[in-house]
Motif scaffolding. Structure first.
Motif, PDB file in Angstrom:
ATOM      1  N   ALA A   1      83.095  -2.086  21.402  1.00  0.00           N
ATOM      2  CA  ALA A   1      82.787  -2.264  19.979  1.00  0.00           C
ATOM      3  C   ALA A   1      81.381  -2.815  19.782  1.00  0.00           C
ATOM      4  O   ALA A   1      80.867  -3.588  20.589  1.00  0.00           O
ATOM      5  CB  ALA A   1      83.807  -3.188  19.325  1.00  0.00           C
ATOM      6  N   GLY A   2      80.754  -2.389  18.679  1.00  0.00           N
ATOM      7  CA  GLY A   2      79.461  -2.927  18.284  1.00  0.00           C
ATOM      8  C   GLY A   2      78.306  -2.497  19.161  1.00  0.00           C
ATOM      9  O   GLY A   2      77.315  -3.223  19.297  1.00  0.00           O
ATOM     10  N   THR A   3      78.392  -1.290  19.739  1.00  0.00           N
ATOM     11  CA  THR A   3      77.338  -0.828  20.635  1.00  0.00           C
ATOM     12  C   THR A   3      76.494   0.260  19.984  1.00  0.00           C
ATOM     13  O   THR A   3      76.860   0.817  18.951  1.00  0.00           O
ATOM     14  CB  THR A   3      77.924  -0.313  21.961  1.00  0.00           C
ATOM     15  OG1 THR A   3      78.965   0.635  21.686  1.00  0.00           O
ATOM     16  CG2 THR A   3      78.501  -1.454  22.769  1.00  0.00           C
ATOM     17  N   GLN A   4      75.377   0.554  20.604  1.00  0.00           N
ATOM     18  CA  GLN A   4      74.427   1.522  20.051  1.00  0.00           C
ATOM     19  C   GLN A   4      73.766   2.294  21.180  1.00  0.00           C
ATOM     20  O   GLN A   4      73.501   1.746  22.244  1.00  0.00           O
ATOM     21  CB  GLN A   4      73.353   0.793  19.238  1.00  0.00           C
ATOM     22  CG  GLN A   4      72.246   1.675  18.678  1.00  0.00           C
ATOM     23  CD  GLN A   4      71.275   0.891  17.808  1.00  0.00           C
ATOM     24  OE1 GLN A   4      71.661   0.275  16.829  1.00  0.00           O
ATOM     25  NE2 GLN A   4      69.992   0.924  18.169  1.00  0.00           N
ATOM     26  N   SER A   5      73.529   3.565  20.944  1.00  0.00           N
ATOM     27  CA  SER A   5      72.764   4.381  21.891  1.00  0.00           C
ATOM     28  C   SER A   5      71.569   4.990  21.171  1.00  0.00           C
ATOM     29  O   SER A   5      71.720   5.570  20.100  1.00  0.00           O
ATOM     30  CB  SER A   5      73.625   5.497  22.480  1.00  0.00           C
ATOM     31  OG  SER A   5      72.835   6.335  23.318  1.00  0.00           O
ATOM     32  N   ASP A   6      70.400   4.850  21.774  1.00  0.00           N
ATOM     33  CA  ASP A   6      69.186   5.455  21.227  1.00  0.00           C
ATOM     34  C   ASP A   6      68.807   6.727  21.969  1.00  0.00           C
ATOM     35  O   ASP A   6      67.712   7.271  21.774  1.00  0.00           O
ATOM     36  CB  ASP A   6      68.027   4.445  21.303  1.00  0.00           C
ATOM     37  CG  ASP A   6      68.301   3.190  20.489  1.00  0.00           C
ATOM     38  OD1 ASP A   6      68.964   3.290  19.437  1.00  0.00           O
ATOM     39  OD2 ASP A   6      67.871   2.093  20.920  1.00  0.00           O
ATOM     40  N   GLN A   7      69.721   7.226  22.825  1.00  0.00           N
ATOM     41  CA  GLN A   7      69.452   8.473  23.542  1.00  0.00           C
ATOM     42  C   GLN A   7      69.534   9.657  22.573  1.00  0.00           C
ATOM     43  O   GLN A   7      70.330   9.663  21.645  1.00  0.00           O
ATOM     44  CB  GLN A   7      70.448   8.644  24.688  1.00  0.00           C
ATOM     45  CG  GLN A   7      70.349   7.540  25.731  1.00  0.00           C
ATOM     46  CD  GLN A   7      71.258   7.782  26.923  1.00  0.00           C
ATOM     47  OE1 GLN A   7      70.983   8.637  27.762  1.00  0.00           O
ATOM     48  NE2 GLN A   7      72.336   7.022  27.014  1.00  0.00           N
TER      49      GLN A   7
END
Length: 494
Positions: free
Chosen positions: A341-347
């Motif tokens: 939970a609460g994660t992000q990917s900038d790929q």
């Protein structure tokens, strides 16, 4: 919403984060229509003025991809890419979109995400807007001369979906009638116009379609059991035109009807999420929310911006354009068994990648004749780098203009937007450079054209684009064929 939050806290407490679920995950893919990246409040906290609590909470419970793109900046081609894992311009359609009477764009022998998962014993259903063409039984030569009692073919029901309920194209495109599986629901006995005039079923009203589809989606989810995985593709008709929020949603947003309609869209998304949770399926269900392209100018973008709301957030352009506002879209996922939970990917990912990701999820290898432009983003769900045999991502505009994204660099083979935003190609200055090159890392708003000052970068991206087009695929594998013999890369300029 508090019950849902408590449920997710409990699930996360007993779930081990990782790819290896004991059973194949359920997949619920919700596709909004013309919803801009900046229309989701949590993605645009400074310049987003529309309340979207359900999408915001899903993002808090799962993961946000900040650099996700549709294969095209308009709907028919972007839906083709989503369903096939193949760039839309490899098909016979090189520009524009189909209408509600259009012939099927996807041949029944081509693998789709649905047929892939059906072969892995998934229950598969599609609810909502198709817009990839169908064959209607005709009783005359004219487009609208349809035998409303005759079968419908070449649509979702013939492309891997066990169940289908929805409309043939956009909500402003006739025929205005529901289709269930391979038959119309009733007959078109009158003429109506929800922007465009055409045949309509007497009781069909645009304002009722979003609630109707929500009801169907919720009912379908409640029918599912733990014993068999399911894939549900829910293609909402909103907030595309006609912008018709239900009476109970009218006046909810200070931004006017468009704000109301986005808020209602978010509420429907919340209903679908609640259905998954209430059915006890939340832990091993991957829910994905995205949009088919950027916000449309029909939303009244200048008026929205005057009130402080920027539908494309910090990105330039909107629906139909080569600039990122045309095809950078919301991409929010929740899967308690596989995503922290609460994660992000900038790929950087493309929505063609859904097919390879689904294959990865169920542990099968795609055949060489499927998903030619699809790369699994599954590793990113646990914070790992995406392993890709694809060099970059190809973007495409409504007029068929091309762009190539490789790392921080983006090359646009157009003098202007390639779409509806000024300067359009016909209005571009005669002495404008033949192409555009942007450093998105330092210039995400695409304001400074570096084409003249970095010719070596432009040439490198152009050669890779040419190679990806020529090979019939952008991923590793045997050379494939495009559906047309010659694809014109330069629509203006060279």
């Amino acid at each position: 919403m508090s019950k849902r939050k408590n449920l997710l806290v409990s699930l996360l407490a007993v779930s081990s984060i990782g790819f290896a679920a004991e059973t194949k995950p359920n997949i619920v893919f919700i596709y909004a229509d013309d919803m801009g990246y900046g229309d989701v409040q949590c993605l645009n906290p400074e310049h987003g003025k529309i309340a979207t609590p359900n999408m915001d909470q899903l993002a808090a419970e799962g993961m946000v991809f900040t650099d996700a793109h549709t294969s095209s900046s308009v709907c028919t081609p972007s839906r083709y890419g989503l369903m096939t894992g193949r760039y839309n311009w490899r098909s016979e359609r090189q520009s524009g979109v189909l209408n509600g009477f259009g012939a099927p764009l996807i041949p029944t022998h081509r693998m789709t995400v649905a047929s892939l998962l059906k072969a892995q014993e998934y229950n598969t259903a599609m609810i909502g807007k198709w817009h990839l063409g169908m064959n209607f039984t005709k009783n005359g030569k004219a487009q609208h001369q349809v035998d409303w009692k005759g079968p419908v073919s070449g649509g979702p029901y013939d492309l891997g979906f066990d169940y289908y309920y929805g409309i043939s194209a956009s909500l402003d495109m006739p025929p205005y009638i529901y289709i269930e599986n391979d038959h119309f629901v009733g007959e078109c006995t009158t003429i109506k116009a929800f922007k465009r005039k055409g045949p309509a079923q007497a009781d069909f009203e645009a304002v009722n379609v979003l609630p109707d589809l929500a009801e169907k989606a919720v009912a379908y989810i409640h029918q599912q059991k733990d014993s068999q995985p399911f894939f549900t593709y829910i293609a909402l008709p909103s907030p595309h035109t006609p912008i018709v929020p239900s009476p109970e949603w009218q006046g909810k947003s200070p931004l006017g009807q468009y704000g109301d309609y986005v808020m209602q869209t978010d509420s429907v998304i919340g209903e679908i999420i609640e259905a998954v949770d209430a059915a006890g399926l939340a832990e091993n269900t991957l829910i994905i929310i995205s949009s088919d392209n950027g916000c449309s100018k029909a939303a009244g973008i200048p008026a929205l911006e005057a009130k402080g709301h920027y539908p494309s957030a910090q990105f330039r352009g909107s629906k139909a354009d080569l600039w990122d506002g045309g095809h950078r879209v919301p991409f929010i996922l929740r899967w308690p068994a596989g995503i922290k939970a609460g994660t992000q990917s900038d790929q950087t990912i493309c929505l063609t990648d859904l097919m390879a990701t689904c294959a990865d999820l169920v542990g099968v290898k795609l055949p060489d004749t499927a998903g030619e432009d699809s790369v699994s983003f599954l590793p990113a769900l646990s914070g790992k780098p995406i392993v890709s045999t694809r060099s970059g991502i190809i973007h495409h505009s409504i007029s068929g203009h091309f762009a190539y994204r490789l790392g921080k660099w983006k090359l646009c083979l157009a003098k202007g937007s390639g779409g509806w935003t000024a300067p359009k190609e016909a209005d571009a200055s005669a002495d404008a450079p033949e192409a555009q090159l942007y450093d998105l890392e330092n210039d995400p708003g695409e304001t400074t054209n570096l084409y003249a000052s970095h010719p070596e970068v432009a040439e490198r991206l152009l050669k890779q684009l040419e190679a990806d087009v020529k090979r019939g695929r952008s991923t590793q594998g045997p050379v494939s064929e495009n559906d047309v013999k010659q694809i014109k890369l330069w629509k203006s300029g060279k």
